[in-house]
Design a protein around this motif. Structure first.
Motif, PDB file in Angstrom:
ATOM      1  N   ASN A  14      -7.545  -4.346  11.443  1.00  0.00           N
ATOM      2  CA  ASN A  14      -8.133  -3.229  10.720  1.00  0.00           C
ATOM      3  C   ASN A  14      -9.007  -3.786   9.594  1.00  0.00           C
ATOM      4  OD1 ASN A  14      -8.013  -1.255   8.278  1.00  0.00           O
ATOM      5  ND2 ASN A  14      -7.488   0.017  10.031  1.00  0.00           N
ATOM      6  N   ARG A  15     -10.250  -3.360   9.563  1.00  0.00           N
ATOM      7  CA  ARG A  15     -11.199  -3.930   8.605  1.00  0.00           C
ATOM      8  C   ARG A  15     -10.761  -3.697   7.163  1.00  0.00           C
ATOM      9  NH1 ARG A  15     -17.790  -2.938   8.502  1.00  0.00           N
ATOM     10  NH2 ARG A  15     -18.234  -4.399   6.779  1.00  0.00           N
ATOM     11  N   SER A  16     -10.294  -2.501   6.855  1.00  0.00           N
ATOM     12  CA  SER A  16      -9.871  -2.199   5.483  1.00  0.00           C
ATOM     13  C   SER A  16      -8.722  -3.108   5.058  1.00  0.00           C
ATOM     14  CB  SER A  16      -9.456  -0.732   5.368  1.00  0.00           C
ATOM     15  OG  SER A  16     -10.537   0.139   5.581  1.00  0.00           O
ATOM     16  N   ARG A  22      -8.037 -10.106   0.986  1.00  0.00           N
ATOM     17  CA  ARG A  22      -8.856 -11.184   0.424  1.00  0.00           C
ATOM     18  C   ARG A  22      -9.092 -11.021  -1.071  1.00  0.00           C
ATOM     19  NH1 ARG A  22     -12.463  -9.758   4.905  1.00  0.00           N
ATOM     20  NH2 ARG A  22     -11.854 -10.947   6.757  1.00  0.00           N
ATOM     21  N   ASP A  23      -8.641  -9.906  -1.649  1.00  0.00           N
ATOM     22  CA  ASP A  23      -8.981  -9.597  -3.042  1.00  0.00           C
ATOM     23  C   ASP A  23      -7.813  -8.864  -3.691  1.00  0.00           C
ATOM     24  OD1 ASP A  23     -10.037  -8.767  -5.454  1.00  0.00           O
ATOM     25  OD2 ASP A  23     -11.837  -7.854  -4.598  1.00  0.00           O
ATOM     26  N   ILE A  24      -7.167  -9.481  -4.661  1.00  0.00           N
ATOM     27  CA  ILE A  24      -5.977  -8.881  -5.266  1.00  0.00           C
ATOM     28  C   ILE A  24      -6.324  -7.595  -6.023  1.00  0.00           C
ATOM     29  CG2 ILE A  24      -6.023 -10.094  -7.492  1.00  0.00           C
ATOM     30  CD1 ILE A  24      -2.968  -9.359  -5.222  1.00  0.00           C
ATOM     31  N   VAL A  25      -7.565  -7.481  -6.495  1.00  0.00           N
ATOM     32  CA  VAL A  25      -7.982  -6.233  -7.156  1.00  0.00           C
ATOM     33  C   VAL A  25      -8.043  -5.109  -6.127  1.00  0.00           C
ATOM     34  CG1 VAL A  25      -9.818  -5.074  -8.440  1.00  0.00           C
ATOM     35  CG2 VAL A  25      -9.256  -7.461  -8.950  1.00  0.00           C
ATOM     36  N   PRO A 153       0.057 -19.077  -3.203  1.00  0.00           N
ATOM     37  CA  PRO A 153      -1.387 -19.041  -3.468  1.00  0.00           C
ATOM     38  C   PRO A 153      -1.679 -18.190  -4.701  1.00  0.00           C
ATOM     39  CG  PRO A 153      -0.928 -18.646  -1.147  1.00  0.00           C
ATOM     40  CD  PRO A 153       0.390 -18.604  -1.839  1.00  0.00           C
ATOM     41  N   SER A 154      -2.636 -18.626  -5.495  1.00  0.00           N
ATOM     42  CA  SER A 154      -3.001 -17.859  -6.685  1.00  0.00           C
ATOM     43  C   SER A 154      -3.530 -16.485  -6.289  1.00  0.00           C
ATOM     44  CB  SER A 154      -4.079 -18.602  -7.488  1.00  0.00           C
ATOM     45  OG  SER A 154      -3.585 -19.810  -7.995  1.00  0.00           O
ATOM     46  N   MET A 155      -3.263 -15.499  -7.152  1.00  0.00           N
ATOM     47  CA  MET A 155      -3.803 -14.163  -6.956  1.00  0.00           C
ATOM     48  C   MET A 155      -5.221 -14.139  -7.518  1.00  0.00           C
ATOM     49  SD  MET A 155      -1.484 -12.579  -5.360  1.00  0.00           S
ATOM     50  CE  MET A 155       0.280 -12.470  -5.059  1.00  0.00           C
ATOM     51  N   ILE A 156      -6.196 -13.951  -6.640  1.00  0.00           N
ATOM     52  CA  ILE A 156      -7.592 -14.058  -7.047  1.00  0.00           C
ATOM     53  C   ILE A 156      -8.290 -12.721  -6.835  1.00  0.00           C
ATOM     54  CG2 ILE A 156      -9.796 -15.215  -6.595  1.00  0.00           C
ATOM     55  CD1 ILE A 156      -8.172 -17.639  -5.660  1.00  0.00           C
ATOM     56  N   GLY A 157      -9.020 -12.301  -7.846  1.00  0.00           N
ATOM     57  CA  GLY A 157      -9.804 -11.079  -7.751  1.00  0.00           C
ATOM     58  C   GLY A 157     -11.272 -11.393  -7.568  1.00  0.00           C
ATOM     59  N   LYS A 158     -11.921 -10.630  -6.708  1.00  0.00           N
ATOM     60  CA  LYS A 158     -13.363 -10.794  -6.503  1.00  0.00           C
ATOM     61  C   LYS A 158     -14.140  -9.764  -7.302  1.00  0.00           C
ATOM     62  CE  LYS A 158     -12.950 -12.839  -1.889  1.00  0.00           C
ATOM     63  NZ  LYS A 158     -13.330 -12.734  -0.456  1.00  0.00           N
ATOM     64  N   ALA A 159     -13.639  -8.525  -7.300  1.00  0.00           N
ATOM     65  CA  ALA A 159     -14.328  -7.475  -8.051  1.00  0.00           C
ATOM     66  C   ALA A 159     -14.256  -7.742  -9.551  1.00  0.00           C
ATOM     67  CB  ALA A 159     -13.720  -6.110  -7.725  1.00  0.00           C
ATOM     68  N   LYS A 160     -13.173  -8.416  -9.994  1.00  0.00           N
ATOM     69  CA  LYS A 160     -13.002  -8.804 -11.391  1.00  0.00           C
ATOM     70  C   LYS A 160     -12.594 -10.273 -11.420  1.00  0.00           C
ATOM     71  CE  LYS A 160     -11.430  -4.233 -12.942  1.00  0.00           C
ATOM     72  NZ  LYS A 160     -10.329  -3.484 -13.608  1.00  0.00           N
ATOM     73  N   PRO A 161     -12.963 -11.008 -12.488  1.00  0.00           N
ATOM     74  CA  PRO A 161     -12.616 -12.432 -12.560  1.00  0.00           C
ATOM     75  C   PRO A 161     -11.140 -12.632 -12.914  1.00  0.00           C
ATOM     76  CG  PRO A 161     -13.776 -11.771 -14.554  1.00  0.00           C
ATOM     77  CD  PRO A 161     -13.793 -10.575 -13.630  1.00  0.00           C
ATOM     78  N   ILE A 162     -10.281 -12.459 -11.928  1.00  0.00           N
ATOM     79  CA  ILE A 162      -8.834 -12.560 -12.135  1.00  0.00           C
ATOM     80  C   ILE A 162      -8.297 -13.719 -11.317  1.00  0.00           C
ATOM     81  CG2 ILE A 162      -6.609 -11.427 -11.686  1.00  0.00           C
ATOM     82  CD1 ILE A 162      -8.096  -8.770 -12.203  1.00  0.00           C
TER      83      ILE A 162
END
Length: 206
Positions: A14-16, A22-25, A153-162
Motif C-alpha cells: 500500500n503506497r500510503s 519512511r518518515d516518522i513525522v 534505527p533512529s527516528m528520522i523526519g523528512k517533513a521536519k528536521p527530526i
C-alpha cells in the motif's frame, strides 16, 4: 480507566503505508487520525497517544496507544491489518509485587551543561543508556529484574528536521508503586513521545 492498544501491520504494497514508514513525522500524523479532531492545544497529550514501531520477523508493526477510543476506520483503505484491544482491564489488574514483562522504545538523552553542545539535548551512549533506564524505571515504580538493550534505527523526519536516537529495552520487573506504573504506561517515558518513543508495554510474567 480507559486505554486502548491498536496493532497495525502495514501492508507494504500500500503506497500510503510504505511512504509513512519512511518518515516518522508522517507516522505521527497518521496515528493522530485514529483519535477525534478538534482536541485543541496538544491533541496528542489530550488523547493519550503514544506509539512504537516494532520490527518483527513478518515486517514492521506499529503499536498505538490512546486514552480516547480510537477509530481505525479513519486509516486509508487497505492500509494494513488492524487489531484493537481494550487495555483498561490490564491496567486495573496491576498490583504491588506483580512480576511483569516490559518493552520500551525510548530516547535516552540529557541536556548538556558544558562543552560544545551546552544547552542542547544530546543522546546518551554506552553504560549511560542502561543507567538512564534503571533510574527511570525506579522513578516510575518498577524494580528491574532483567534488562536487555537493543539499539534501534533512529527516528528520522523528512517533513521536519527530526532525528531521535532510540534504544529498545526488554526484560522483567516487579511493580513497587501501582500509581506510578499506571502513570508511566498512560503518559509515556522520556523524550520524543510524538515520534515513536516512550510507549511502555507490560504483560504479566509467567
Amino acid at each position: 480507566m480507559n486505554a486502548w492498544l491498536i496493532r497495525i501491520e502495514p501492508d507494504l504494497r500500500n503506497r500510503s503505508a510504505s511512504q509513512d514508514l519512511r518518515d516518522i513525522v508522517a507516522i505521527h500524523q497518521r496515528v493522530m487520525t485514529l483519535v477525534p479532531d478538534g482536541l485543541g492545544r496538544d491533541p496528542r497529550q489530550r488523547a493519550g497517544v503514544l506509539f512504537r514501531i516494532d520490527q518483527e520477523p513478518t515486517g514492521p508493526v506499529v503499536l498505538v496507544q490512546t486514552t480516547l477510543q480510537p477509530d481505525p476506520s479513519r486509516l486509508p483503505p487497505r492500509y494494513g491489518h488492524v487489531d484493537t484491544r481494550d487495555i483498561g482491564p490490564l491496567l486495573k489488574a496491576i498490583h504491588p509485587g506483580m512480576r511483569v514483562r516490559y518493552r520500551l522504545a525510548a530516547n535516552p538523552s540529557k541536556r548538556a551543561i558544558t562543552g560544545p553542545h551546552a544547552g542542547k539535548v544530546v543522546p546518551l551512549s554506552g553504560p549511560d543508556v542502561e543507567a538512564w533506564w534503571i533510574k527511570r524505571a525506579e522513578t516510575h515504580g518498577l524494580a528491574l529484574e532483567q534488562m536487555h538493550t537493543h539499539p534501534q534505527p533512529s527516528m528520522i523526519g523528512k517533513a521536519k528536521p527530526i532525528r531521535h536516537a532510540v534504544t529498545r529495552f526488554d526484560g522483567t520487573a516487579v511493580v513497587r508503586d501501582v500509581d506510578l506504573v499506571r502513570a508511566a504506561v498512560l503518559g509515556g517515558i522520556g523524550r520524543g513521545k510524538s515520534f515513536g518513543c516512550g510507549l511502555l508495554s507490560l504483560a504479566a510474567a509467567r
